[in-house]
Structure formats: C-alpha cells, structure tokens
Design a protein around this motif. Structure first.
Motif, PDB file in Angstrom:
ATOM      1  N   HIS A 149       0.844  -1.204   0.000  1.00  0.00           N
ATOM      2  CA  HIS A 149       0.000   0.000   0.000  1.00  0.00           C
ATOM      3  C   HIS A 149       0.876   1.250   0.000  1.00  0.00           C
ATOM      4  CE1 HIS A 149      -3.092   2.899   1.082  1.00  0.00           C
ATOM      5  NE2 HIS A 149      -2.251   3.328   2.014  1.00  0.00           N
ATOM      6  N   ILE A 150       1.870   1.271   0.860  1.00  0.00           N
ATOM      7  CA  ILE A 150       2.780   2.414   0.953  1.00  0.00           C
ATOM      8  C   ILE A 150       3.458   2.677  -0.390  1.00  0.00           C
ATOM      9  CG2 ILE A 150       5.016   3.104   1.950  1.00  0.00           C
ATOM     10  CD1 ILE A 150       3.983   1.860   4.617  1.00  0.00           C
ATOM     11  N   LEU A 182      -5.477  -2.050  -4.130  1.00  0.00           N
ATOM     12  CA  LEU A 182      -6.003  -3.101  -3.265  1.00  0.00           C
ATOM     13  C   LEU A 182      -6.146  -4.403  -4.058  1.00  0.00           C
ATOM     14  CD1 LEU A 182      -7.095  -4.252  -0.669  1.00  0.00           C
ATOM     15  CD2 LEU A 182      -9.292  -3.142  -1.157  1.00  0.00           C
ATOM     16  N   GLU A 183      -6.509  -4.298  -5.324  1.00  0.00           N
ATOM     17  CA  GLU A 183      -6.641  -5.489  -6.162  1.00  0.00           C
ATOM     18  C   GLU A 183      -5.298  -6.213  -6.261  1.00  0.00           C
ATOM     19  OE1 GLU A 183      -7.815  -2.423  -7.035  1.00  0.00           O
ATOM     20  OE2 GLU A 183      -9.919  -2.901  -6.668  1.00  0.00           O
ATOM     21  N   ARG A 184      -4.226  -5.458  -6.452  1.00  0.00           N
ATOM     22  CA  ARG A 184      -2.885  -6.054  -6.560  1.00  0.00           C
ATOM     23  C   ARG A 184      -2.448  -6.641  -5.218  1.00  0.00           C
ATOM     24  NH1 ARG A 184      -0.142  -9.290  -7.764  1.00  0.00           N
ATOM     25  NH2 ARG A 184       2.092  -9.148  -7.917  1.00  0.00           N
ATOM     26  N   ILE A 185      -2.739  -5.927  -4.141  1.00  0.00           N
ATOM     27  CA  ILE A 185      -2.380  -6.409  -2.803  1.00  0.00           C
ATOM     28  C   ILE A 185      -3.102  -7.724  -2.514  1.00  0.00           C
ATOM     29  CG2 ILE A 185      -2.567  -5.910  -0.333  1.00  0.00           C
ATOM     30  CD1 ILE A 185      -2.224  -2.887  -1.157  1.00  0.00           C
ATOM     31  N   ALA A 186      -4.391  -7.775  -2.821  1.00  0.00           N
ATOM     32  CA  ALA A 186      -5.174  -8.994  -2.574  1.00  0.00           C
ATOM     33  C   ALA A 186      -4.669 -10.152  -3.425  1.00  0.00           C
ATOM     34  CB  ALA A 186      -6.650  -8.724  -2.849  1.00  0.00           C
ATOM     35  N   TYR A 193      -9.465  -7.879   1.237  1.00  0.00           N
ATOM     36  CA  TYR A 193     -10.526  -6.874   1.067  1.00  0.00           C
ATOM     37  C   TYR A 193     -11.215  -6.602   2.406  1.00  0.00           C
ATOM     38  CZ  TYR A 193     -10.166  -7.022  -4.018  1.00  0.00           C
ATOM     39  OH  TYR A 193      -9.725  -6.912  -5.321  1.00  0.00           O
ATOM     40  N   ALA A 194     -11.481  -7.662   3.161  1.00  0.00           N
ATOM     41  CA  ALA A 194     -12.134  -7.499   4.461  1.00  0.00           C
ATOM     42  C   ALA A 194     -11.230  -6.731   5.431  1.00  0.00           C
ATOM     43  CB  ALA A 194     -12.501  -8.861   5.040  1.00  0.00           C
ATOM     44  N   LEU A 195      -9.933  -7.033   5.420  1.00  0.00           N
ATOM     45  CA  LEU A 195      -8.999  -6.325   6.286  1.00  0.00           C
ATOM     46  C   LEU A 195      -8.976  -4.842   5.976  1.00  0.00           C
ATOM     47  CD1 LEU A 195      -6.635  -6.165   8.345  1.00  0.00           C
ATOM     48  CD2 LEU A 195      -5.127  -6.521   6.375  1.00  0.00           C
ATOM     49  N   PHE A 196      -8.822  -4.490   4.711  1.00  0.00           N
ATOM     50  CA  PHE A 196      -8.760  -3.079   4.335  1.00  0.00           C
ATOM     51  C   PHE A 196     -10.081  -2.373   4.634  1.00  0.00           C
ATOM     52  CE2 PHE A 196      -4.731  -4.034   2.777  1.00  0.00           C
ATOM     53  CZ  PHE A 196      -4.090  -2.893   2.323  1.00  0.00           C
ATOM     54  N   ARG A 217     -12.627   1.696  10.782  1.00  0.00           N
ATOM     55  CA  ARG A 217     -12.153   2.107  12.106  1.00  0.00           C
ATOM     56  C   ARG A 217     -11.301   3.365  12.091  1.00  0.00           C
ATOM     57  NH1 ARG A 217     -10.703  -3.495  15.313  1.00  0.00           N
ATOM     58  NH2 ARG A 217     -12.826  -4.296  15.281  1.00  0.00           N
ATOM     59  N   HIS A 218     -10.582   3.605  11.002  1.00  0.00           N
ATOM     60  CA  HIS A 218      -9.615   4.714  10.973  1.00  0.00           C
ATOM     61  C   HIS A 218      -9.892   5.746   9.886  1.00  0.00           C
ATOM     62  CE1 HIS A 218      -6.997   2.803  13.947  1.00  0.00           C
ATOM     63  NE2 HIS A 218      -7.346   1.676  13.376  1.00  0.00           N
ATOM     64  N   GLY A 219     -10.819   5.478   9.000  1.00  0.00           N
ATOM     65  CA  GLY A 219     -11.118   6.411   7.915  1.00  0.00           C
ATOM     66  C   GLY A 219     -10.346   6.133   6.648  1.00  0.00           C
ATOM     67  N   SER A 220      -9.131   5.616   6.783  1.00  0.00           N
ATOM     68  CA  SER A 220      -8.305   5.237   5.627  1.00  0.00           C
ATOM     69  C   SER A 220      -7.124   4.421   6.132  1.00  0.00           C
ATOM     70  CB  SER A 220      -7.794   6.473   4.877  1.00  0.00           C
ATOM     71  OG  SER A 220      -6.812   7.148   5.641  1.00  0.00           O
ATOM     72  N   VAL A 221      -6.487   3.739   5.203  1.00  0.00           N
ATOM     73  CA  VAL A 221      -5.291   2.976   5.570  1.00  0.00           C
ATOM     74  C   VAL A 221      -4.186   3.928   6.009  1.00  0.00           C
ATOM     75  CG1 VAL A 221      -3.534   1.347   4.742  1.00  0.00           C
ATOM     76  CG2 VAL A 221      -5.931   1.044   4.082  1.00  0.00           C
ATOM     77  N   ASP A 222      -4.054   5.056   5.327  1.00  0.00           N
ATOM     78  CA  ASP A 222      -3.024   6.020   5.708  1.00  0.00           C
ATOM     79  C   ASP A 222      -3.257   6.565   7.121  1.00  0.00           C
ATOM     80  OD1 ASP A 222      -1.581   5.706   3.371  1.00  0.00           O
ATOM     81  OD2 ASP A 222      -2.558   7.393   2.361  1.00  0.00           O
ATOM     82  N   ARG A 223      -4.499   6.793   7.480  1.00  0.00           N
ATOM     83  CA  ARG A 223      -4.785   7.252   8.850  1.00  0.00           C
ATOM     84  C   ARG A 223      -4.435   6.179   9.868  1.00  0.00           C
ATOM     85  NH1 ARG A 223     -10.471  10.513   8.513  1.00  0.00           N
ATOM     86  NH2 ARG A 223      -9.604  12.485   7.793  1.00  0.00           N
ATOM     87  N   TYR A 224      -4.697   4.932   9.510  1.00  0.00           N
ATOM     88  CA  TYR A 224      -4.279   3.839  10.399  1.00  0.00           C
ATOM     89  C   TYR A 224      -2.768   3.857  10.562  1.00  0.00           C
ATOM     90  CZ  TYR A 224      -2.579  -0.708  11.747  1.00  0.00           C
ATOM     91  OH  TYR A 224      -1.876  -1.712  12.360  1.00  0.00           O
ATOM     92  N   LEU A 225      -2.050   3.954   9.455  1.00  0.00           N
ATOM     93  CA  LEU A 225      -0.590   3.980   9.524  1.00  0.00           C
ATOM     94  C   LEU A 225      -0.107   5.168  10.350  1.00  0.00           C
ATOM     95  CD1 LEU A 225       0.143   2.858   5.875  1.00  0.00           C
ATOM     96  CD2 LEU A 225       0.592   1.535   7.961  1.00  0.00           C
TER      97      LEU A 225
END
Length: 124
Positions: free
Chosen positions: A29-30, A35-39, A84-87, A93-101
């Motif tokens: 992600h970074i 997300l398709e490629r990550i999955a 997909y479920a994880l993201f 919970r955090h609004g975005s993956v970047d906010r989680y990070l």
C-alpha cells in the motif's frame, strides 16, 4: 520501515499470511499498489498453502497434542476476500489505511521514505 532507515530486511515466514501478510500488504500500500494487486499478492500464498507440501508444513507447526485433531485446511488458505475485508475494517475504524498507519507512527514522511527505499532499485 527498516529499509527506510537504511537497514536490511528479511522476512521469515511459512505462508506469508497472518502478521507477515498484513505487514507486506501495508508495504505494498505504501508503495502505491492497488487493493486489487495487494489482494492478488496475498492470495498467491494459497496455491502453496493448499498443496501437499504446504499442508504438511502447517501440520509440522502444530503442537504435538493438536496434531491430527485440528482441521488445518482453513489455516492453509489465503483468499483475496481476506485482504478486502482487512482493508475495509481498517477504513471503517480509521477512515483510511493512511490514517491507520499514522496512528501507529508510520506518518506520511516515513511512508515516503519507505516507498523510495522499496521501489528505488525497481525504477532504475
């Protein structure tokens, strides 16, 4: 993160799932992967994990008192829907993956350093 700090990085894993799979997903992600490629990358572990060799490796990791008693098939699987479920959960919970990070100390500056460190040689 180790690469962004000028350190080496080695991942030791049996299938690339669980904590390691999540760590690799965050690195992808970074680096700007979709997300398709990550999955798809995560699900690449499924073929090996579901093979005779993969199942045997998982069986060897079980404590002796559980061998033969636990259905290891779900433990050997790696499906795209898991990522997909994880993201989705992280975004809820955090609004975005970047906010989680950000919340775990991996801010935009560190993410940029990681992305450069992880993609620099690939671009050359």
């Amino acid at each position: 993160l180790a690469l962004a700090l000028g350190l080496g990085l080695t991942l030791g894993l049996s299938r690339g799932q669980d904590r390691t799979g999540v760590a690799v997903a965050m690195c992808l992600h970074i680096c700007g992967a979709s997300l398709e490629r990550i999955a798809a990358d995560y699900a690449a572990s499924h073929a090996w994990g579901s093979s005779v060799q993969g199942r045997a490796a998982m069986e060897r990791l079980l404590p002796e008192h559980l061998k033969g008693l636990v259905n290891i098939e779900p433990l050997c699987a790696a499906h795209t829907h898991t990522m997909y479920a994880l993201f989705s959960l992280v975004e809820q919970r955090h609004g975005s993956v970047d906010r989680y990070l950000d919340s775990i100390g991996v801010d935009a500056e560190l993410r940029a350093r990681c992305a450069r460190a992880l993609t620099e040689d690939a671009e050359a």
